[in-house]
Design an enzyme around this catalytic site. Structure first.
Site, PDB file in Angstrom:
ATOM      1  N   ASP A 248      36.099 -68.461  28.137  1.00 51.72           N
ATOM      2  CA  ASP A 248      37.398 -68.067  27.592  1.00 51.72           C
ATOM      3  C   ASP A 248      37.746 -69.029  26.455  1.00 51.72           C
ATOM      4  O   ASP A 248      38.147 -70.172  26.702  1.00 51.72           O
ATOM      5  CB  ASP A 248      38.484 -68.120  28.680  1.00 51.72           C
ATOM      6  CG  ASP A 248      38.349 -67.013  29.728  1.00 51.72           C
ATOM      7  OD1 ASP A 248      37.195 -66.662  30.076  1.00 51.72           O
ATOM      8  OD2 ASP A 248      39.388 -66.526  30.204  1.00 51.72           O
TER       9      ASP A 248
ATOM     10  N   LYS B 254      41.938 -61.392  24.997  1.00 53.77           N
ATOM     11  CA  LYS B 254      42.846 -61.961  26.010  1.00 53.77           C
ATOM     12  C   LYS B 254      44.141 -62.392  25.340  1.00 53.77           C
ATOM     13  O   LYS B 254      44.125 -62.990  24.265  1.00 53.77           O
ATOM     14  CB  LYS B 254      42.148 -63.141  26.684  1.00 53.77           C
ATOM     15  CG  LYS B 254      42.973 -63.893  27.727  1.00 53.77           C
ATOM     16  CD  LYS B 254      42.127 -64.986  28.375  1.00 53.77           C
ATOM     17  CE  LYS B 254      42.963 -65.912  29.239  1.00 53.77           C
ATOM     18  NZ  LYS B 254      42.161 -67.001  29.842  1.00 53.77           N
TER      19      LYS B 254
ATOM     20  N   LYS C 235      42.245 -58.747  28.804  1.00 53.22           N
ATOM     21  CA  LYS C 235      42.739 -59.647  29.851  1.00 53.22           C
ATOM     22  C   LYS C 235      44.127 -60.164  29.499  1.00 53.22           C
ATOM     23  O   LYS C 235      44.260 -61.059  28.670  1.00 53.22           O
ATOM     24  CB  LYS C 235      41.774 -60.822  30.063  1.00 53.22           C
ATOM     25  CG  LYS C 235      42.256 -61.834  31.125  1.00 53.22           C
ATOM     26  CD  LYS C 235      41.268 -62.978  31.306  1.00 53.22           C
ATOM     27  CE  LYS C 235      41.829 -64.078  32.191  1.00 53.22           C
ATOM     28  NZ  LYS C 235      40.872 -65.201  32.391  1.00 53.22           N
TER      29      LYS C 235
END
Length: 315
Positions: free
Chosen positions: A152, A215, A251
Site C-alpha cells: 500500500d 485506495k 479500497k
C-alpha cells in the site's frame, strides 16, 4: 494482467500529454455526486441479504494496525483475529488481509502461515510520502523481501497538487516494478486533494501507473473514506475497464466503523461498478474497529440478541 502501455502510451509520453489527458477528463458535478452517494446510502436490504452482506464485508477487511506503538505481540494477536474472527463461531469468514508497517511484515507472515489471509504492508514513507524515491523503493523491497503479498503506497501529494503528474506517474511505475509479484494499492489521501476533479485525475493517474487497487486514504488525516469519494473512484475503475479490459480494485480506508456504513459501501459497489467487484480480490475495507461491529451484528442476526461487551476483542 494486460498492460496499459498500448492503450495509453501516448498519454504518458510527456508531462504535457499527461496533463492534457487528465485535465480533459469530464468535470465532476459535486452536488450530483454527493446526492447520488446519499441516495444509494438510503437503500434498505432484507435480513437474508444483510447476513450475506455482513459475511462479505468481513471477508473484505484489511485488518489494520499502523501505530508507532505496534509490538510483535499486537501484530500476532491481530493475525490470530484475522484468521479466526469469532472463536465461538467457526463459520465466520476470515478477513482478506492484515495490514502493517514493513518491519512487522515477518511477524504477520508467521502468524498467518498456512492460511489464505494476505499480508499487506504500507510503504513509500507512509503516511506523508515525503522521502527520496530511492528510500521509498528500499521501503517497498524490504516489505516484499519479508513476505508482503500486497504493498500500500502513498502518492506524492505535493507533486500532484503542483501539477507534476509525470513525476507521480513515474514514481507509481517504479514502485510497481519494485513490488514484483505483490499487488499494488495506490493511496491518494483524498482528504488532501481538495476537489473531486483531483480525485478523478488521481484515480486515472494511479491506474495508468499500474495500480492493482486505488485506495482513498491513509486513515491518518481528518477526512478519509466517504461515500462520495469512493463512488467517484468506483466510476473510474468501471470506465477504465470499459476502455482497456483491465479490472482494478478499490479500497476505501479510514472512518468506516459500523455495519451500516459497510453495507452502504457495498451498495455503492454493486450499483456503480457492478457485481464483478463484490469480491475481496477487487474490493477491500481498510479498517480496524469495523470488524468488531460486524461480528456483533452477525451474532444478533444469528441469536436475536447482542452479545455482552466481552464478546469481541478490543483493538
Amino acid at each position: 494482467m494486460p498492460t496499459t502501455a498500448n492503450a495509453f502510451a501516448d498519454v504518458t509520453a510527456s508531462d504535457s500529454t499527461l496533463r492534457r489527458f487528465l485535465h480533459g477528463l469530464p468535470g465532476v458535478d459535486p452536488v450530483g455526486l454527493e446526492a447520488r452517494a446519499a441516495s444509494l446510502g438510503t437503500r434498505s436490504i432484507k435480513t437474508t441479504a444483510k447476513a450475506y452482506a455482513i459475511d462479505l464485508a468481513i471477508s473484505m477487511i484489511d485488518l489494520t494496525t499502523l501505530e508507532g506503538a505496534d509490538t510483535p505481540g499486537k501484530v500476532r494477536a491481530l493475525a490470530a483475529k484475522a484468521v479466526n474472527p469469532d472463536p465461538t463461531d467457526r463459520t465466520t469468514p476470515r478477513t482478506a488481509a492484515v495490514c502493517v508497517y514493513p518491519d512487522m511484515v515477518a511477524t504477520a507472515k508467521a502468524g498467518l502461515a498456512g492460511t489464505d489471509v494476505k499480508v499487506a504492508s504500507v510503504a513509500t514513507a507512509f503516511p506523508a510520502g515525503r522521502a527520496a524515491l530511492d528510500v521509498k523503493l528500499a521501503d517497498v523491497r524490504d516489505a516484499v523481501a519479508a513476505g508482503a503479498d500486497e504493498i500500500d503506497m502513498v502518492i506524492d501529494r505535493g507533486a500532484f497538487l503542483a501539477g507534476h503528474y509525470l513525476k507521480v506517474h513515474e514514481e507509481i511505475t517504479a514502485v510497481k516494478e519494485a513490488s514484483g509479484a505483490a499487488r499494488l494499492k495506490v493511496i491518494f489521501e483524498t482528504g488532501e486533494l481538495s476537489t473531486y476533479d483531483n480525485i478523478r485525475r488521481a484515480s486515472w493517474l494511479g491506474m495508468l501507473g499500474g495500480a492493482d487497487f486505488i485506495k482513498t486514504s491513509t486513515g491518518k488525516v481528518a477526512v478519509n473514506a466517504t461515500p462520495a469519494n469512493t463512488l467517484l473512484m468506483l466510476e473510474a475503475v468501471r470506465d477504465f475497464r470499459a476502455q482497456t479490459g483491465i479490472q482494478i480494485g478499490v479500497k476505501p480506508a479510514g472512518g468506516i466503523r459500523s455495519t451500516k456504513d459497510a453495507i452502504k459501501f457495498l451498495v455503492l459497489v454493486n450499483e456503480t461498478a457492478g457485481a464483478d467487484w463484490l469480491d475481496n480480490h477487487w474490493f477491500r475495507f481498510g479498517a480496524s474497529s469495523l470488524l468488531n461491529d460486524l461480528l456483533m451484528q452477525r451474532q444478533k442476526l444469528a441469536t436475536g440478541r447482542y452479545s455482552g461487551p466481552d464478546y469481541v476483542t478490543v483493538d
